[in-house]
Motif scaffolding. Structure first.
Motif, mmCIF file in Angstrom:
data_model
loop_
_atom_site.group_PDB
_atom_site.id
_atom_site.type_symbol
_atom_site.label_atom_id
_atom_site.label_comp_id
_atom_site.label_asym_id
_atom_site.label_seq_id
_atom_site.Cartn_x
_atom_site.Cartn_y
_atom_site.Cartn_z
ATOM 1 N N THR A 174 0.828 -1.207 0.000
ATOM 2 C CA THR A 174 0.000 0.000 0.000
ATOM 3 C C THR A 174 0.862 1.257 0.000
ATOM 4 O O THR A 174 0.569 2.235 -0.706
ATOM 5 N N PHE A 175 1.939 1.248 0.777
ATOM 6 C CA PHE A 175 2.876 2.384 0.800
ATOM 7 C C PHE A 175 3.414 2.659 -0.599
ATOM 8 O O PHE A 175 3.464 3.817 -1.050
ATOM 9 N N ALA A 200 -4.592 5.647 -4.854
ATOM 10 C CA ALA A 200 -4.056 4.349 -4.445
ATOM 11 C C ALA A 200 -5.174 3.417 -3.991
ATOM 12 O O ALA A 200 -5.149 2.219 -4.278
ATOM 13 N N ALA A 201 -6.171 3.980 -3.286
ATOM 14 C CA ALA A 201 -7.303 3.163 -2.837
ATOM 15 C C ALA A 201 -8.047 2.581 -4.030
ATOM 16 O O ALA A 201 -8.438 1.400 -4.033
ATOM 17 N N THR A 206 -10.859 0.825 0.412
ATOM 18 C CA THR A 206 -11.303 2.170 0.761
ATOM 19 C C THR A 206 -10.109 3.054 1.102
ATOM 20 O O THR A 206 -9.028 2.565 1.464
ATOM 21 N N GLN A 207 -10.339 4.378 1.007
ATOM 22 C CA GLN A 207 -9.275 5.313 1.370
ATOM 23 C C GLN A 207 -8.961 5.199 2.856
ATOM 24 O O GLN A 207 -7.813 5.365 3.269
ATOM 25 N N GLN A 208 -9.980 4.892 3.665
ATOM 26 C CA GLN A 208 -9.746 4.713 5.093
ATOM 27 C C GLN A 208 -8.815 3.534 5.353
ATOM 28 O O GLN A 208 -7.936 3.590 6.220
ATOM 29 N N ALA A 209 -8.983 2.426 4.565
ATOM 30 C CA ALA A 209 -8.111 1.263 4.732
ATOM 31 C C ALA A 209 -6.683 1.604 4.358
ATOM 32 O O ALA A 209 -5.726 1.151 5.006
ATOM 33 N N VAL A 210 -6.515 2.431 3.315
ATOM 34 C CA VAL A 210 -5.171 2.870 2.934
ATOM 35 C C VAL A 210 -4.531 3.645 4.075
ATOM 36 O O VAL A 210 -3.364 3.420 4.446
ATOM 37 N N ALA A 241 -0.597 4.140 8.459
ATOM 38 C CA ALA A 241 -0.380 4.497 9.863
ATOM 39 C C ALA A 241 0.250 3.339 10.628
ATOM 40 O O ALA A 241 1.153 3.543 11.454
ATOM 41 N N ALA A 242 -0.212 2.106 10.363
ATOM 42 C CA ALA A 242 0.359 0.939 11.045
ATOM 43 C C ALA A 242 1.812 0.736 10.642
ATOM 44 O O ALA A 242 2.671 0.398 11.477
ATOM 45 N N LEU A 243 2.127 0.951 9.382
ATOM 46 C CA LEU A 243 3.501 0.793 8.916
ATOM 47 C C LEU A 243 4.401 1.849 9.562
ATOM 48 O O LEU A 243 5.531 1.563 9.982
ATOM 49 N N GLU A 244 3.893 3.086 9.664
ATOM 50 C CA GLU A 244 4.669 4.153 10.287
ATOM 51 C C GLU A 244 4.930 3.851 11.763
ATOM 52 O O GLU A 244 6.039 4.083 12.268
#
Length: 311
Positions: free
Chosen positions: A8-9, A21-22, A28-32, A37-40
Motif C-alpha cells: 500500500t505504501f 491508491a485506494a 477504501t481510502q480509510q483502509a489505505v 499508519a500501522a507501517l509508520e
C-alpha cells in the motif's frame, strides 16, 4: 513487517495520493490510511505528509521506498517459486541408468518446456514420506509389497513391466545360451548385493525365490555397479539379474553376456506414485505421457500373484 502495508505504501507513492491508491488497490481510502499508519508505527517514522496535491514522501519515506519495492519483488519471487507450474517437477528414480530414468529422459524429450529435478531416494518409505511432505512430486517404485499397502492419500499406477535378464561373465556355464528358462537357473548362484530387508525390491526377490526356488545371494556390501560388473566378469560361478531397460557400460574385455530369461519371464513392476492432492500441472502431463508411451496398467502396481508373465 506487513507486506500488504508495504504494498500500500508503494501504491500511494506511485499514485501520488491516498484516494488514487485506494482505487488502484480496490480498497477504501480509510483502509489505505490505516495501513500506512500501522507501517509508520512499526518503523517509528513518518512516511508521508499531506499536501494540497495529495501525499508527499518524507525524507524517511524517500529512503524507505526503494527498499520497499525490493521487498515486494523478493516476496513475489518467493511466491512464484512454489506456485504450481512455476517450480520444477521433482521426481524420484531408483538409479540414474535405470528404466525409470529412461522414462524420464523420454518425458523430457517430449516436453522440453517442463523444468525437471530428478533425484534418487533409497526406499519406498523414504519416497512416500517425501511425497506426503511435498519434498517431491512423484516416485517410481514397485508397489505394493505384500502386507504393506500405500497410505490412502498416495495414488499409484503401474507404468512399466520390465523383463529381467541374466548377466554373466564369459566363463559362466550359461554364458553361451541365447536364452535361459527360469527352471535352468535353479542351482546357479545369482548375486544381488545391497538388497536391504524391508525394501520393495527385497520383497520382490524374496517372492522370486519362493516361487521358483532360485538361489539369490545378497552377501557383501554394495560398492556400486562398476564393482558388481567387475566381479561378475571375473567370477564364473556368479551371475546377476539386470532389467532389460537398464543401461550400464563396461569395458569390452569384460565379455559380459545379457541373456533373456523365459518360461516365464520375470518382470519388475514399475509404478508411479504421487499425492492425490498434488496440483502441479506437469504431474498430470507426466502421467498422460507415461500412459501413452508405456505398457501401463490401470490397477495399482503389484507383483503377486501376477508378477511373472510368459513371453
Amino acid at each position: 513487517m506487513d507486506l500488504e502495508a508495504v504494498r500500500t505504501f508503494v501504491a500511494v507513492a506511485e499514485a501520488g495520493g491516498f484516494h488514487k491508491a485506494a482505487a488502484d488497490l480496490s480498497i477504501t481510502q480509510q483502509a489505505v490510511s490505516k495501513r500506512i499508519a500501522a507501517l509508520e508505527r512499526g518503523l517509528g517514522v513518518r512516511l508521508y505528509t499531506r499536501a494540497p496535491r495529495g501525499a508527499e514522501l518524507t525524507i524517511d519515506g524517500q529512503a524507505f521506498l526503494p527498499h520497499a519495492r525490493e521487498l515486494l519483488r523478493v516476496a513475489d519471487r518467493a511466491s512464484a517459486s512454489v506456485r504450481p507450474g512455476r517450480r520444477p517437477l521433482r521426481v524420484d528414480v531408483l538409479a540414474s541408468r535405470s528404466a525409470q530414468s529412461n522414462l524420464m529422459r523420454g518425458f523430457h524429450r517430449a516436453h522440453p518446456e517442463i523444468d525437471l529435478d530428478v533425484l534418487t531416494l533409497f526406499d519406498i518409505e523414504t519416497a512416500v514420506a517425501a511425497i506426503r511432505s511435498g519434498t517431491i512430486d512423484a516416485s517410481f517404485r514397485a508397489v505394493a509389497a505384500p502386507g504393506r499397502p500405500l497410505p490412502g492419500d498416495i495414488a499409484s499406477v503401474r507404468v512399466l513391466d520390465e523383463p529381467l535378464q541374466l548377466l554373466t561373465g564369459p566363463a559362466h556355464a550359461l554364458a553361451g545360451a541365447r536364452s535361459v528358462t527360469v527352471a535352468e537357473l535353479t542351482g546357479h548362484r545369482i548375486w544381488m548385493p545391497g538388497i536391504a530387508p524391508g525394501t520393495e525390491w527385497g520383497a520382490y526377490y524374496d517372492d522370486l525365490v519362493a516361487e521358483f526356488g532360485l538361489t539369490i545371494e545378497v552377501t557383501g556390501p554394495n560398492f556400486g555397479s562398476d564393482a558388481l560388473l567387475d566381479t561378475i566378469a571375473d567370477t564364473p560361478a556368479l551371475a546377476t539379474f539386470m532389467g532389460e531397460h537398464t543401461r550400464l557400460i563396461w569395458p569390452a574385455d569384460h565379455g559380459l553376456r545379457r541373456i533373456p530369461v523365459t518360461d516365464p519371464t520375470p518382470v519388475y513392476p514399475h509404478s508411479l506414485l504421487w499425492h492425490r492432492d498434488n496440483p502441479h500441472p506437469a504431474l498430470a502431463t507426466l502421467r498422460a505421457h507415461l500412459a501413452a508411451t508405456t505398457d501401463g496398467h490401470d490397477a495399482a502396481g503389484t507383483w503377486a500373484p501376477g508378477w511373472a508373465t510368459s513371453r
